[in-house]
Design a protein around this motif. Structure first.
Motif, PDB file in Angstrom:
ATOM      1  N   HIS A   1      75.489   5.977  59.225  1.00  0.00           N
ATOM      2  CA  HIS A   1      74.401   5.600  58.328  1.00  0.00           C
ATOM      3  C   HIS A   1      73.180   6.473  58.628  1.00  0.00           C
ATOM      4  O   HIS A   1      72.857   6.698  59.795  1.00  0.00           O
ATOM      5  CB  HIS A   1      74.015   4.132  58.527  1.00  0.00           C
ATOM      6  CG  HIS A   1      75.151   3.184  58.301  1.00  0.00           C
ATOM      7  ND1 HIS A   1      75.470   2.688  57.068  1.00  0.00           N
ATOM      8  CD2 HIS A   1      76.054   2.665  59.168  1.00  0.00           C
ATOM      9  CE1 HIS A   1      76.523   1.884  57.182  1.00  0.00           C
ATOM     10  NE2 HIS A   1      76.900   1.864  58.439  1.00  0.00           N
ATOM     11  N   SER A   2      72.500   6.923  57.596  1.00  0.00           N
ATOM     12  CA  SER A   2      71.283   7.712  57.805  1.00  0.00           C
ATOM     13  C   SER A   2      70.095   7.019  57.147  1.00  0.00           C
ATOM     14  O   SER A   2      70.214   6.445  56.071  1.00  0.00           O
ATOM     15  CB  SER A   2      71.450   9.127  57.260  1.00  0.00           C
ATOM     16  OG  SER A   2      71.657   9.107  55.871  1.00  0.00           O
ATOM     17  N   VAL A   3      68.951   7.077  57.835  1.00  0.00           N
ATOM     18  CA  VAL A   3      67.705   6.512  57.334  1.00  0.00           C
ATOM     19  C   VAL A   3      66.636   7.579  57.512  1.00  0.00           C
ATOM     20  O   VAL A   3      66.546   8.198  58.569  1.00  0.00           O
ATOM     21  CB  VAL A   3      67.313   5.236  58.120  1.00  0.00           C
ATOM     22  CG1 VAL A   3      65.961   4.710  57.666  1.00  0.00           C
ATOM     23  CG2 VAL A   3      68.385   4.174  57.997  1.00  0.00           C
ATOM     24  N   GLY A   4      65.855   7.825  56.492  1.00  0.00           N
ATOM     25  CA  GLY A   4      64.783   8.804  56.591  1.00  0.00           C
ATOM     26  C   GLY A   4      65.239  10.225  56.334  1.00  0.00           C
ATOM     27  O   GLY A   4      64.483  11.167  56.532  1.00  0.00           O
ATOM     28  N   ILE A   5      66.480  10.389  55.918  1.00  0.00           N
ATOM     29  CA  ILE A   5      67.004  11.707  55.571  1.00  0.00           C
ATOM     30  C   ILE A   5      68.037  11.516  54.462  1.00  0.00           C
ATOM     31  O   ILE A   5      68.830  10.577  54.505  1.00  0.00           O
ATOM     32  CB  ILE A   5      67.626  12.428  56.788  1.00  0.00           C
ATOM     33  CG1 ILE A   5      68.089  13.839  56.404  1.00  0.00           C
ATOM     34  CG2 ILE A   5      68.756  11.627  57.389  1.00  0.00           C
ATOM     35  CD1 ILE A   5      68.580  14.674  57.579  1.00  0.00           C
ATOM     36  N   GLN A   6      67.998  12.369  53.484  1.00  0.00           N
ATOM     37  CA  GLN A   6      69.008  12.367  52.428  1.00  0.00           C
ATOM     38  C   GLN A   6      70.172  13.208  52.953  1.00  0.00           C
ATOM     39  O   GLN A   6      70.148  14.435  52.861  1.00  0.00           O
ATOM     40  CB  GLN A   6      68.444  12.949  51.128  1.00  0.00           C
ATOM     41  CG  GLN A   6      67.324  12.124  50.537  1.00  0.00           C
ATOM     42  CD  GLN A   6      67.810  10.750  50.097  1.00  0.00           C
ATOM     43  OE1 GLN A   6      68.748  10.632  49.316  1.00  0.00           O
ATOM     44  NE2 GLN A   6      67.184   9.715  50.616  1.00  0.00           N
ATOM     45  N   ALA A   7      71.140  12.562  53.540  1.00  0.00           N
ATOM     46  CA  ALA A   7      72.252  13.245  54.214  1.00  0.00           C
ATOM     47  C   ALA A   7      73.232  13.815  53.193  1.00  0.00           C
ATOM     48  O   ALA A   7      74.298  13.260  52.954  1.00  0.00           O
ATOM     49  CB  ALA A   7      72.953  12.295  55.175  1.00  0.00           C
ATOM     50  N   THR A   8      72.865  14.943  52.606  1.00  0.00           N
ATOM     51  CA  THR A   8      73.756  15.572  51.639  1.00  0.00           C
ATOM     52  C   THR A   8      74.961  16.198  52.328  1.00  0.00           C
ATOM     53  O   THR A   8      76.022  16.330  51.726  1.00  0.00           O
ATOM     54  CB  THR A   8      73.008  16.649  50.830  1.00  0.00           C
ATOM     55  OG1 THR A   8      72.354  17.523  51.731  1.00  0.00           O
ATOM     56  CG2 THR A   8      71.987  16.023  49.902  1.00  0.00           C
TER      57      THR A   8
ATOM     58  N   HIS B   1      82.337  10.240  51.871  1.00  0.00           N
ATOM     59  CA  HIS B   1      80.896  10.521  51.862  1.00  0.00           C
ATOM     60  C   HIS B   1      80.382  10.278  50.440  1.00  0.00           C
ATOM     61  O   HIS B   1      80.037  11.208  49.718  1.00  0.00           O
ATOM     62  CB  HIS B   1      80.678  11.965  52.307  1.00  0.00           C
ATOM     63  CG  HIS B   1      79.252  12.325  52.563  1.00  0.00           C
ATOM     64  ND1 HIS B   1      78.895  13.554  53.024  1.00  0.00           N
ATOM     65  CD2 HIS B   1      78.087  11.655  52.415  1.00  0.00           C
ATOM     66  CE1 HIS B   1      77.590  13.633  53.160  1.00  0.00           C
ATOM     67  NE2 HIS B   1      77.081  12.478  52.783  1.00  0.00           N
ATOM     68  N   PRO B   2      80.327   8.987  50.040  1.00  0.00           N
ATOM     69  CA  PRO B   2      80.014   8.658  48.650  1.00  0.00           C
ATOM     70  C   PRO B   2      78.547   8.801  48.252  1.00  0.00           C
ATOM     71  O   PRO B   2      78.242   8.921  47.069  1.00  0.00           O
ATOM     72  CB  PRO B   2      80.451   7.200  48.524  1.00  0.00           C
ATOM     73  CG  PRO B   2      80.292   6.663  49.918  1.00  0.00           C
ATOM     74  CD  PRO B   2      80.643   7.805  50.831  1.00  0.00           C
ATOM     75  N   ASN B   3      77.617   8.771  49.233  1.00  0.00           N
ATOM     76  CA  ASN B   3      76.197   8.882  48.899  1.00  0.00           C
ATOM     77  C   ASN B   3      75.426   9.499  50.069  1.00  0.00           C
ATOM     78  O   ASN B   3      76.015   9.832  51.095  1.00  0.00           O
ATOM     79  CB  ASN B   3      75.620   7.515  48.492  1.00  0.00           C
ATOM     80  CG  ASN B   3      75.788   6.488  49.588  1.00  0.00           C
ATOM     81  OD1 ASN B   3      75.382   6.702  50.731  1.00  0.00           O
ATOM     82  ND2 ASN B   3      76.393   5.350  49.258  1.00  0.00           N
ATOM     83  N   THR B   4      74.118   9.637  49.916  1.00  0.00           N
ATOM     84  CA  THR B   4      73.313  10.345  50.917  1.00  0.00           C
ATOM     85  C   THR B   4      72.902   9.481  52.108  1.00  0.00           C
ATOM     86  O   THR B   4      72.188   9.958  52.986  1.00  0.00           O
ATOM     87  CB  THR B   4      72.041  10.931  50.275  1.00  0.00           C
ATOM     88  OG1 THR B   4      71.275   9.871  49.710  1.00  0.00           O
ATOM     89  CG2 THR B   4      72.386  11.980  49.229  1.00  0.00           C
ATOM     90  N   THR B   5      73.351   8.244  52.159  1.00  0.00           N
ATOM     91  CA  THR B   5      73.004   7.386  53.302  1.00  0.00           C
ATOM     92  C   THR B   5      74.228   6.898  54.066  1.00  0.00           C
ATOM     93  O   THR B   5      74.084   6.172  55.045  1.00  0.00           O
ATOM     94  CB  THR B   5      72.187   6.152  52.848  1.00  0.00           C
ATOM     95  OG1 THR B   5      72.983   5.381  51.946  1.00  0.00           O
ATOM     96  CG2 THR B   5      70.884   6.565  52.195  1.00  0.00           C
TER      97      THR B   5
ATOM     98  N   SER C   1      72.537  16.450  57.641  1.00  0.00           N
ATOM     99  CA  SER C   1      71.628  17.487  57.174  1.00  0.00           C
ATOM    100  C   SER C   1      71.252  17.188  55.733  1.00  0.00           C
ATOM    101  O   SER C   1      72.064  16.658  54.980  1.00  0.00           O
ATOM    102  CB  SER C   1      72.307  18.857  57.257  1.00  0.00           C
ATOM    103  OG  SER C   1      71.530  19.841  56.610  1.00  0.00           O
ATOM    104  N   ASN C   2      70.029  17.536  55.352  1.00  0.00           N
ATOM    105  CA  ASN C   2      69.624  17.313  53.960  1.00  0.00           C
ATOM    106  C   ASN C   2      69.805  18.566  53.118  1.00  0.00           C
ATOM    107  O   ASN C   2      69.258  18.688  52.040  1.00  0.00           O
ATOM    108  CB  ASN C   2      68.182  16.810  53.880  1.00  0.00           C
ATOM    109  CG  ASN C   2      67.193  17.811  54.445  1.00  0.00           C
ATOM    110  OD1 ASN C   2      67.574  18.857  54.954  1.00  0.00           O
ATOM    111  ND2 ASN C   2      65.923  17.471  54.380  1.00  0.00           N
ATOM    112  N   THR C   3      70.612  19.502  53.601  1.00  0.00           N
ATOM    113  CA  THR C   3      70.933  20.717  52.861  1.00  0.00           C
ATOM    114  C   THR C   3      72.435  20.769  52.618  1.00  0.00           C
ATOM    115  O   THR C   3      73.209  20.757  53.571  1.00  0.00           O
ATOM    116  CB  THR C   3      70.516  21.970  53.660  1.00  0.00           C
ATOM    117  OG1 THR C   3      69.130  21.860  53.971  1.00  0.00           O
ATOM    118  CG2 THR C   3      70.766  23.232  52.865  1.00  0.00           C
ATOM    119  N   ALA C   4      72.831  20.799  51.360  1.00  0.00           N
ATOM    120  CA  ALA C   4      74.258  20.883  51.040  1.00  0.00           C
ATOM    121  C   ALA C   4      74.749  22.294  51.320  1.00  0.00           C
ATOM    122  O   ALA C   4      74.076  23.273  51.014  1.00  0.00           O
ATOM    123  CB  ALA C   4      74.506  20.521  49.589  1.00  0.00           C
TER     124      ALA C   4
END
Length: 155
Positions: free
Chosen positions: A38-45, A85-89, A111-114
Motif C-alpha cells: 500500500h502506498s500513501v503520499g505517492i501515486q505509485a504508478t 497492480h490495479p491502481n496507484t495505491t 515510484s511515481n514515474t511509469a
C-alpha cells in the motif's frame, strides 16, 4: 513442511509511505501467500518487487506499472509469482505453490514515474570489494605489537 516468509513493514521517506501486509507469514508447502503493498503520499504508478535471502543482496523480481502486465526478471515468472497492480495505491505479489526455497524477505518499493518495457531497471552484479589484508587473530596482533615495541627499544 512449514515455511516462513519474512516481509518488510512500513517505511517512509520524503513524506511518502509504503507498507506491506502481512508482516510475516508462515505457510505449508504448496499453498499460496499474498503480500499486499500500500502506498500513501505517492501515486505509485510503478512498483518494484524484491526478494532477499539471508546474508545476500537484494534481487529485483519484477516491475509493474498500473493496470499493465508485470515485467519479470530472469528466473522469476508469473506462474510462480503473480503480481496485481490495479491502481496507484495498491499492488500485490502472490507466491504461488510456495516451497521451502521461497522462504525469504520480500518487499516492494514504489515510484511515481511509469517506466516503459525497455526502461525498466537492470540489476547489475555486485562488484567485489578490494581484497583486504589477511585476518589476524588477537594473539597474532599482540605478538606483532610486542615485536614492534621491542624493535623500537633496541634502536
Amino acid at each position: 513442511m512449514l515455511m516462513l516468509l519474512l516481509l518488510l513493514g512500513p517505511s517512509s521517506g520524503l513524506g511518502a509511505l509504503v507498507s506491506q501486509d502481512p508482516r510475516t507469514a508462515v505457510c505449508k508447502s504448496g499453498t499460496s501467500v499474498m503480500i499486499q503493498c500500500h502506498s500513501v503520499g505517492i501515486q505509485a504508478t510503478t512498483v518494484f518487487w524484491y526478494r532477499q535471502f539471508p546474508e545476500q543482496g537484494l534481487t529485483l523480481m519484477a516491475t509493474s506499472n498500473v493496470d499493465s502486465k508485470a515485467a519479470y526478471e530472469q528466473g522469476f515468472s508469473e506462474t510462480e509469482f503473480s503480481i496485481s497492480h490495479p491502481n496507484t495505491t495498491f499492488s500485490s505479489l502472490t507466491v504461488r505453490s510456495a516451497k521451502p526455497a521461497d522462504s525469504s524477505l520480500y518487499f516492494c518499493s514504489a515510484s511515481n514515474t511509469a517506466l516503459g518495457r525497455d526502461q525498466r531497471p537492470r540489476q547489475e552484479p555486485c562488484q567485489q570489494p578490494p581484497s583486504s589484508p589477511p585476518h589476524r587473530t588477537p594473539g597474532a596482533l599482540w605478538k606483532e605489537l610486542r615485536r614492534e615495541k621491542n624493535h623500537s627499544f633496541s634502536d
